[in-house]
Design a protein around this motif. Structure first.
Motif, PDB file in Angstrom:
ATOM      1  N   GLY A   1      40.479   5.484  18.454  1.00 53.00           N
ATOM      2  CA  GLY A   1      41.376   5.380  17.270  1.00 53.00           C
ATOM      3  C   GLY A   1      42.683   4.712  17.549  1.00 53.00           C
TER       4      GLY A   1
ATOM      5  N   ALA B   1      48.864   5.543  15.577  1.00 53.31           N
ATOM      6  CA  ALA B   1      50.221   5.983  16.179  1.00 53.31           C
ATOM      7  C   ALA B   1      49.962   6.508  17.671  1.00 53.31           C
ATOM      8  N   ALA B   2      49.243   7.646  17.696  1.00 59.34           N
ATOM      9  CA  ALA B   2      48.900   8.345  18.661  1.00 59.34           C
ATOM     10  C   ALA B   2      48.118   7.672  19.734  1.00 59.34           C
TER      11      ALA B   2
ATOM     12  N   GLU C   1      38.720   0.926  17.711  1.00 63.52           N
ATOM     13  CA  GLU C   1      39.267   1.116  16.539  1.00 63.52           C
ATOM     14  C   GLU C   1      37.981   0.454  15.577  1.00 63.52           C
ATOM     15  N   ARG C   2      37.609   1.564  14.752  1.00 65.70           N
ATOM     16  CA  ARG C   2      36.454   1.060  13.690  1.00 65.70           C
ATOM     17  C   ARG C   2      37.028   0.242  12.696  1.00 65.70           C
TER      18      ARG C   2
ATOM     19  N   SER D   1      53.097   3.358   5.765  1.00 63.08           N
ATOM     20  CA  SER D   1      53.845   4.487   6.030  1.00 63.08           C
ATOM     21  C   SER D   1      55.410   4.372   5.455  1.00 63.08           C
ATOM     22  N   GLY D   2      55.951   5.440   5.085  1.00 60.72           N
ATOM     23  CA  GLY D   2      57.309   5.269   4.708  1.00 60.72           C
ATOM     24  C   GLY D   2      57.590   4.331   3.536  1.00 60.72           C
TER      25      GLY D   2
ATOM     26  N   ASN E   1      59.089   5.507   8.272  1.00 60.74           N
ATOM     27  CA  ASN E   1      59.929   6.765   8.805  1.00 60.74           C
ATOM     28  C   ASN E   1      59.446   7.104  10.008  1.00 60.74           C
TER      29      ASN E   1
ATOM     30  N   THR F   1      38.355   9.461   8.849  1.00 59.09           N
ATOM     31  CA  THR F   1      37.098  10.067   8.862  1.00 59.09           C
ATOM     32  C   THR F   1      37.094  11.155   9.521  1.00 59.09           C
TER      33      THR F   1
ATOM     34  N   PHE G   1      35.547  11.976  12.129  1.00 59.32           N
ATOM     35  CA  PHE G   1      34.670  11.944  13.314  1.00 59.32           C
ATOM     36  C   PHE G   1      35.491  13.076  14.537  1.00 59.32           C
TER      37      PHE G   1
ATOM     38  N   GLU H   1      49.701  13.395   2.478  1.00 60.04           N
ATOM     39  CA  GLU H   1      50.318  12.450   3.254  1.00 60.04           C
ATOM     40  C   GLU H   1      49.428  12.765   4.863  1.00 60.04           C
TER      41      GLU H   1
ATOM     42  N   GLU I   1      46.933  13.702  14.649  1.00 58.92           N
ATOM     43  CA  GLU I   1      47.035  14.334  13.745  1.00 58.92           C
ATOM     44  C   GLU I   1      45.492  15.123  13.669  1.00 58.92           C
TER      45      GLU I   1
ATOM     46  N   GLY J   1      59.122  11.759   9.140  1.00 59.93           N
ATOM     47  CA  GLY J   1      59.346  11.346  10.136  1.00 59.93           C
ATOM     48  C   GLY J   1      58.790  12.151  11.440  1.00 59.93           C
TER      49      GLY J   1
ATOM     50  N   PHE K   1      54.892  11.256  12.882  1.00 55.76           N
ATOM     51  CA  PHE K   1      55.017  10.190  13.966  1.00 55.76           C
ATOM     52  C   PHE K   1      55.487  10.803  15.090  1.00 55.76           C
TER      53      PHE K   1
END
Ligand SMILES: Cc1cc2nc3c(=O)[nH]c(=O)nc-3n(C[C@H](O)[C@H](O)[C@H](O)COP(=O)(O)OP(=O)(O)OC[C@H]3O[C@@H](n4cnc5c(N)ncnc54)[C@H](O)[C@@H]3O)c2cc1C
Length: 388
Positions: free
Chosen positions: A11, A14-15, A34-35, A46-47, A52, A170, A172, A332, A361, A371, A374
């Motif tokens: 993935g 962000a993370a 990354e798929r 985002s934002g 944000n 997904t 996954f 979101e 997430e 914010g 993130f």
């Protein structure tokens, strides 16, 4: 062909990118798989396109989790100040909007470009269009995609939640947790508009677009922010915040006139007790169309003091039984996810499966609007990346 690395990160959001940067900086040979055909699609939308990217008032109270203490360690070790320093190093212009929310002046593309450049500097390998079909654990983790195989002693799951499937969300990460016997908290839509039942919809939804500052509460939580009427129900920051706590069949209470005594004027005997006067008073607090509609539907049957007191009470305790939420299509974030009892709060590593990490997430940590999501992605990504 088998690609071999010190760590594989599944993935490139962000993370995952933050984790890759931190691990790469420590000299680890890392790959992000990354798929999608590009990294960070969610960052880009985002934002409202301005991302944000953090909130300077970030505190553990801004997060929901079955274990409210879990996020504290990672959040303390990678703070909004740390991310702001990175943004400033890349000379990205930003501004504070409201209540500590920091947004890019130009575009969310700045944040993604920054992360991509940091990945390059840290020597991170990126594989796009790489859809992993199978994960096995022999001595190392072996991941199979359609035309390649990857192996590493460490696997970091950063595949996000279920929200916005049309940009590639997904299940996954959750499926993988199940594969390895890791417990989950049921995923549910968070930061999502609420749907009104048939009757309330017919009373209010033709006012779609009208908004007012309210206090919305349920489940021991309350938020004083804007509420927006939509074509199917209610949205706006106050409702989105509350939705992350709301559970099916629970009532939501809305104070339409926070800290205001709407009927006080009628204590003056010289004031005529009429609908017109009441409407006039309400229009000082609510947008005209909502004020008029409220009086139409709730005008006191009699103009006695008890009837006025009942009207006042209804304005402060509008009770709603939402018919549901707009679901993952409009949410979101995804609340719930990998149970934090299964993970080390310091490193995000699975207690049961050494070498397997979950960040962002996909973990049962969900931020408030503003914010915080993130900030959790950066903080949990950094916690894992620094431990690889
Ligand atoms: C419209 C919208 C606006 C938002 N705005 C904000 C905001 O302004 N501020 C804020 O704090 N939060 C915001 N959020 C929430 C925030 O975007 C997320 O919390 C954050 O992106 C989570 O990061 P993540 O890395 O865990 O997951 P994601 O960003 O979702 O990244 C997961 C990545 O994994 C990839 N992936 C999924 N499955 C696989 C697989 N099987 N193999 C390989 N790759 C896979 C996905 O393609 C994706 O790139 C917003 C969310 C939405 C939907």
């Amino acid at each position: 062909m088998t690609h071999s690395f010190d760590a594989l990160i599944l993935g490139g959001g962000a993370a995952g990118l933050m984790c890759a940067i931190e691990a790469g900086k420590r000299g680890r040979r890392v790959a992000v798989l990354e798929r999608a055909d590009r990294l960070g699609k969610k960052i880009l939308i985002s934002g409202g396109g301005r991302c944000n990217f953090t909130n300077i008032h970030c505190a553990p109270e801004n997060f929901l989790s079955a274990n409210p203490h879990f996020a504290k360690s990672a959040l303390a070790r990678y703070t909004p100040g740390d991310f702001i320093a990175l943004v400033e190093k890349h000379q990205i212009p930003y501004h504070e909007k409201t209540s500590g929310q920091l947004f890019c002046d130009r575009s969310a593309r700045d944040i993604l470009a920054m992360l991509e450049q940091e990945c390059r500097l840290a020597g991170v390998s990126i594989f796009l269009n790489t859809k992993i079909e199978q994960v096995a654990r022999v001595d190392t983790f072996v991941l199979r995609a359609a035309n390649a195989e990857f192996c590493a002693p460490v696997l970091v799951i950063a595949t996000g939640g279920l929200s916005i499937p049309k940009i590639g969300a997904t299940s996954f990460g959750y499926d993988l947790a199940c594969q390895f016997g890791i417990r989950m908290q049921e995923p549910r839509p968070g930061l999502v508009p609420l749907l009104l039942g048939h009757q309330q919809r017919s009373h209010y939804c033709d006012l779609a677009g009208v908004s007012a500052e309210v206090i919305a509460s349920c489940h021991g939580q309350q938020f004083r922010e804007k509420m927006l009427i939509t074509h199917r129900g209610l949205s706006g920051p106050a409702i989105l915040q509350l939705s992350s706590y709301w559970q099916e069949v629970e009532l939501v209470r809305i104070d339409l006139a926070p800290a205001t005594d709407v009927t006080a004027v009628f204590r003056d005997p010289k004031i005529a007790r009429t609908s017109a006067t009441l409407r006039h008073q309400l229009r000082k607090i609510l947008p005209n169309r909502l004020a008029d509609r409220w009086v139409e539907l709730h005008a006191p049957g009699a103009w006695t003091n008890p009837a006025l007191a009942e009207f006042e009470k209804q304005m402060h305790e509008w009770s709603i039984a939402p018919a549901g939420t707009e679901g993952f299509e409009k949410a979101e974030v995804t609340a719930g996810g990998v149970d934090t009892d299964e993970l080390s709060a310091k490193t995000m590593e699975s207690r049961q499966v050494p070498g397997l990490f979950f960040i962002g997430e996909v973990v049962d940590v969900t931020g408030h609007l503003g914010g915080f999501n993130f900030q959790w992605a950066w903080a949990s990504g950094a916690a894992a990346g620094r431990s690889l």
